[in-house]
Scaffold this motif. Structure first.
Motif, PDB file in Angstrom:
ATOM      1  N   GLY A 261      16.014  -1.736  -1.495  1.00 15.60           N
ATOM      2  CA  GLY A 261      16.702  -2.835  -0.822  1.00 15.60           C
ATOM      3  C   GLY A 261      16.996  -2.527   0.629  1.00 15.60           C
ATOM      4  N   ALA A 262      17.497  -1.303   0.901  1.00 14.36           N
ATOM      5  CA  ALA A 262      17.806  -0.918   2.280  1.00 14.36           C
ATOM      6  C   ALA A 262      16.544  -0.862   3.128  1.00 14.36           C
ATOM      7  N   ALA A 263      15.436  -0.430   2.536  1.00 11.00           N
ATOM      8  CA  ALA A 263      14.175  -0.406   3.277  1.00 11.00           C
ATOM      9  C   ALA A 263      13.745  -1.819   3.651  1.00 11.00           C
ATOM     10  N   ARG A 264      13.938  -2.775   2.748  1.00 13.27           N
ATOM     11  CA  ARG A 264      13.657  -4.175   3.067  1.00 13.27           C
ATOM     12  C   ARG A 264      14.555  -4.651   4.209  1.00 13.27           C
ATOM     13  N   GLY A 265      15.810  -4.205   4.177  1.00  7.67           N
ATOM     14  CA  GLY A 265      16.719  -4.572   5.247  1.00  7.67           C
ATOM     15  C   GLY A 265      16.265  -4.031   6.594  1.00  7.67           C
ATOM     16  N   ALA A 266      15.812  -2.781   6.613  1.00 11.89           N
ATOM     17  CA  ALA A 266      15.302  -2.180   7.845  1.00 11.89           C
ATOM     18  C   ALA A 266      14.063  -2.933   8.337  1.00 11.89           C
ATOM     19  N   TYR A 267      13.189  -3.251   7.396  1.00 15.11           N
ATOM     20  CA  TYR A 267      11.971  -4.005   7.737  1.00 15.11           C
ATOM     21  C   TYR A 267      12.338  -5.374   8.335  1.00 15.11           C
ATOM     22  N   ASP A 268      13.269  -6.077   7.695  1.00 20.38           N
ATOM     23  CA  ASP A 268      13.713  -7.378   8.213  1.00 20.38           C
ATOM     24  C   ASP A 268      14.217  -7.245   9.648  1.00 20.38           C
TER      25      ASP A 268
ATOM     26  N   VAL B  16       3.789  -1.708  10.991  1.00 17.51           N
ATOM     27  CA  VAL B  16       4.444  -2.720  10.166  1.00 17.51           C
ATOM     28  C   VAL B  16       3.707  -2.893   8.838  1.00 17.51           C
ATOM     29  N   ALA B  17       2.380  -2.952   8.882  1.00 19.52           N
ATOM     30  CA  ALA B  17       1.602  -3.081   7.646  1.00 19.52           C
ATOM     31  C   ALA B  17       1.796  -1.858   6.752  1.00 19.52           C
ATOM     32  N   THR B  18       1.807  -0.682   7.363  1.00 19.03           N
ATOM     33  CA  THR B  18       2.018   0.553   6.598  1.00 19.03           C
ATOM     34  C   THR B  18       3.382   0.540   5.922  1.00 19.03           C
ATOM     35  N   ALA B  19       4.405   0.155   6.678  1.00 18.68           N
ATOM     36  CA  ALA B  19       5.751   0.110   6.120  1.00 18.68           C
ATOM     37  C   ALA B  19       5.844  -0.913   4.989  1.00 18.68           C
ATOM     38  N   ALA B  20       5.285  -2.104   5.203  1.00 24.03           N
ATOM     39  CA  ALA B  20       5.347  -3.151   4.187  1.00 24.03           C
ATOM     40  C   ALA B  20       4.692  -2.694   2.894  1.00 24.03           C
ATOM     41  N   ASN B  21       3.543  -2.049   3.009  1.00 24.11           N
ATOM     42  CA  ASN B  21       2.832  -1.601   1.810  1.00 24.11           C
ATOM     43  C   ASN B  21       3.549  -0.461   1.106  1.00 24.11           C
ATOM     44  N   ARG B  22       4.165   0.419   1.866  1.00 21.48           N
ATOM     45  CA  ARG B  22       4.909   1.510   1.228  1.00 21.48           C
ATOM     46  C   ARG B  22       6.129   0.981   0.478  1.00 21.48           C
ATOM     47  N   ILE B  23       6.820   0.018   1.078  1.00 22.34           N
ATOM     48  CA  ILE B  23       7.982  -0.564   0.402  1.00 22.34           C
ATOM     49  C   ILE B  23       7.544  -1.292  -0.867  1.00 22.34           C
ATOM     50  N   THR B  24       6.468  -2.073  -0.759  1.00 21.46           N
ATOM     51  CA  THR B  24       5.952  -2.793  -1.930  1.00 21.46           C
ATOM     52  C   THR B  24       5.531  -1.820  -3.019  1.00 21.46           C
ATOM     53  N   ALA B  25       4.904  -0.711  -2.640  1.00 20.69           N
ATOM     54  CA  ALA B  25       4.491   0.304  -3.617  1.00 20.69           C
ATOM     55  C   ALA B  25       5.707   0.923  -4.301  1.00 20.69           C
ATOM     56  N   ALA B  26       6.756   1.198  -3.530  1.00 23.81           N
ATOM     57  CA  ALA B  26       7.975   1.762  -4.109  1.00 23.81           C
ATOM     58  C   ALA B  26       8.608   0.775  -5.091  1.00 23.81           C
TER      59      ALA B  26
ATOM     60  N   ALA C 164       7.046  -1.583  -6.784  1.00 21.45           N
ATOM     61  CA  ALA C 164       6.186  -1.674  -7.970  1.00 21.45           C
ATOM     62  C   ALA C 164       6.391  -0.469  -8.884  1.00 21.45           C
ATOM     63  N   LEU C 165       6.523   0.696  -8.276  1.00 21.75           N
ATOM     64  CA  LEU C 165       6.730   1.914  -9.053  1.00 21.75           C
ATOM     65  C   LEU C 165       8.042   1.841  -9.828  1.00 21.75           C
ATOM     66  N   THR C 166       9.096   1.409  -9.159  1.00 20.12           N
ATOM     67  CA  THR C 166      10.392   1.313  -9.845  1.00 20.12           C
ATOM     68  C   THR C 166      10.384   0.197 -10.889  1.00 20.12           C
ATOM     69  N   ASP C 167       9.731  -0.919 -10.592  1.00 19.27           N
ATOM     70  CA  ASP C 167       9.639  -1.998 -11.579  1.00 19.27           C
ATOM     71  C   ASP C 167       8.976  -1.505 -12.863  1.00 19.27           C
ATOM     72  N   ASN C 168       7.958  -0.671 -12.724  1.00 11.83           N
ATOM     73  CA  ASN C 168       7.228  -0.177 -13.893  1.00 11.83           C
ATOM     74  C   ASN C 168       8.106   0.700 -14.774  1.00 11.83           C
ATOM     75  N   PHE C 169       8.847   1.639 -14.164  1.00 15.38           N
ATOM     76  CA  PHE C 169       9.634   2.499 -15.054  1.00 15.38           C
ATOM     77  C   PHE C 169      10.886   1.790 -15.562  1.00 15.38           C
ATOM     78  N   ILE C 170      11.372   0.795 -14.828  1.00 16.14           N
ATOM     79  CA  ILE C 170      12.488  -0.004 -15.343  1.00 16.14           C
ATOM     80  C   ILE C 170      12.040  -0.806 -16.567  1.00 16.14           C
TER      81      ILE C 170
ATOM     82  N   GLN D 159      10.712   8.734  -1.415  1.00 10.03           N
ATOM     83  CA  GLN D 159       9.842   9.275  -0.376  1.00 10.03           C
ATOM     84  C   GLN D 159       9.064   8.160   0.331  1.00 10.03           C
ATOM     85  N   LEU D 160       8.568   7.210  -0.435  1.00 11.15           N
ATOM     86  CA  LEU D 160       7.802   6.107   0.146  1.00 11.15           C
ATOM     87  C   LEU D 160       8.641   5.274   1.119  1.00 11.15           C
ATOM     88  N   VAL D 161       9.880   4.947   0.734  1.00  4.94           N
ATOM     89  CA  VAL D 161      10.669   4.107   1.631  1.00  4.94           C
ATOM     90  C   VAL D 161      11.140   4.895   2.850  1.00  4.94           C
ATOM     91  N   LYS D 162      11.375   6.191   2.686  1.00  3.42           N
ATOM     92  CA  LYS D 162      11.679   7.026   3.855  1.00  3.42           C
ATOM     93  C   LYS D 162      10.525   6.959   4.848  1.00  3.42           C
TER      94      LYS D 162
END
Length: 394
Positions: free
Chosen positions: A247-254, A283-293, A295-301, A331-334
């Protein structure tokens, strides 16, 4: 597992929280200056129903599934990482309290809502006395304690043979002493002050064995073995904490994307930061890393919820997976926010800019002992290579 009523309630809370994101972001500097989130933030989240999310329905709570809790925490953190961290801690506290005996739950949830902090390091002792125990000790990094009603606190009960039994005690905050010692460079608004107990009496029904809490097997409670909510203490904490980072990474991106258009790049002829190819790549790199993070958390949840819906406790393999994947998500959102920081320009260092606070908070919170990427990736790697986990925190 979610009933239609719970699903509707969760959606209502999430919608209310999403509408608060601009206000939470605006209040971010006040939270940092005061080393504690504004009362306005607490009141708004309380009105939205956030602190009822994990309260059992028999006490008027919402008792929503993990994915709904995570979505709410992520949305809060998109506005303010410190507020998200505190809200996550209090929501987690409600879930932990639901694992205590019924007599304890009736006290904690008497008002149908609860803000419960926690001291997870067993830096205290509980000495048995008639009817309960006497608690002495202190706990550092006690997030949100200044605005909490209750505190669940790790301690040990000394044995006659020189050994000890790890336990958790549920204690009203007004029976504790809170030090004014939270002076930090990141996540300052979390108010994670040191908390102490001096000869505090704790009734027997408000003490539970650590092993029973971790495995969800505490006795004397009507919701014991309830399918759908047995997430495992460590895996639950990891999932809820990871939500703050995404969530905080999305905030930084926004914040970055909002201020980039039309902003010149200092000491160059480039008049629009958003038009520069390097900015676009970052920006594209950041967006994809956040999306990947995410997706990863959604899967284990989803995996944790499937296990809980089957009435099963997470296995050791589940716990190792969650810790490793949550660590990698951090690590991805960092990396995502660092990518944006590289091209953000010096003006984002101004304290009025939300981006710099998101950046510092994410880096600071990633130092949390249970969330540090290297520690969790080492654990996962050990098991993937056939070694024993070599930790009790599973």
């Amino acid at each position: 597992m979610s009933s239609p009523v719970a699903a509707g309630a969760a959606a209502e809370v999430l919608g209310a929280v999403e509408s608060l994101v601009p206000t939470l972001r605006e209040n971010g500097r006040e939270a940092e200056d005061n080393r504690w989130i504004p009362q306005d933030n607490i009141d708004l989240l309380d009105k939205a129903g956030v602190f009822r999310l994990t309260v059992p329905t028999r006490f008027g709570g919402l008792d929503v599934p993990l994915a709904d809790q995570v979505a709410v925490v992520s949305a809060i953190s998109r506005g303010c990482a410190s507020t998200g961290w505190v809200a996550s801690a209090w929501i987690q506290g409600g879930w932990v309290a639901s694992l205590f005996p019924d007599a304890s739950q009736e006290e904690v949830f008497a008002d149908g809502t609860a803000r419960i902090s926690g001291g997870l390091a067993p830096t205290a002792t509980l000495v048995p006395v008639d009817g309960g125990y006497v608690l002495n000790g202190s706990w550092g990094f006690n997030t949100g304690v200044r605005g909490a009603h209750w505190d669940f606190l790790a301690a040990v009960v000394p044995g006659e043979d020189g050994g000890y039994t790890p336990v958790y005690a549920m204690v009203p905050v007004d029976q504790l002493t809170v030090a004014d010692d939270w002076h930090v460079s990141a996540a300052a608004g979390t108010g994670s002050f040191t908390t102490s107990a001096e000869d505090v009496f704790v009734p027997k029904h408000r003490v539970a064995g650590a092993a029973e809490l971790v495995t969800g097997t505490t006795g004397d409670r009507s919701n014991a073995g309830l399918a759908g909510r047995c997430y495992g203490l460590i895996t639950y904490v990891m999932a809820m904490s990871a939500a703050v980072f995404t969530g905080a990474a999305r905030g930084a991106y926004d914040a970055f994307v909002e201020r980039a258009p039309g902003r010149p790049i200092a000491y160059t002829d480039h008049a629009d930061l958003s038009a520069h190819p390097l900015t676009q790549i970052k920006v594209a790199t950041a967006a994809n890393r956040i999306t990947a993070a995410e997706a990863l958390t959604d899967n284990f949840i989803r995996a944790l919820q499937d296990r809980a819906d089957a009435g099963e406790h997470p296995s050791v393999a589940d716990s190792v997976r969650v810790r490793g994947e949550a660590g990698f998500a951090v690590q991805l959102v960092k990396e995502a926010v660092e990518a944006l920081h590289e091209v953000a320009g010096a003006s984002t260092l101004l304290r009025k800019e939300p981006f710099q606070r998101f950046h510092r908070d994410i880096l600071g919170l990633s130092r949390h002992g249970m969330l540090t990427p290297n520690t969790n990736l080492e654990l996962q790697g050990r098991v993937l290579l056939g070694h024993e986990p070599d930790t009790l925190f599973l």
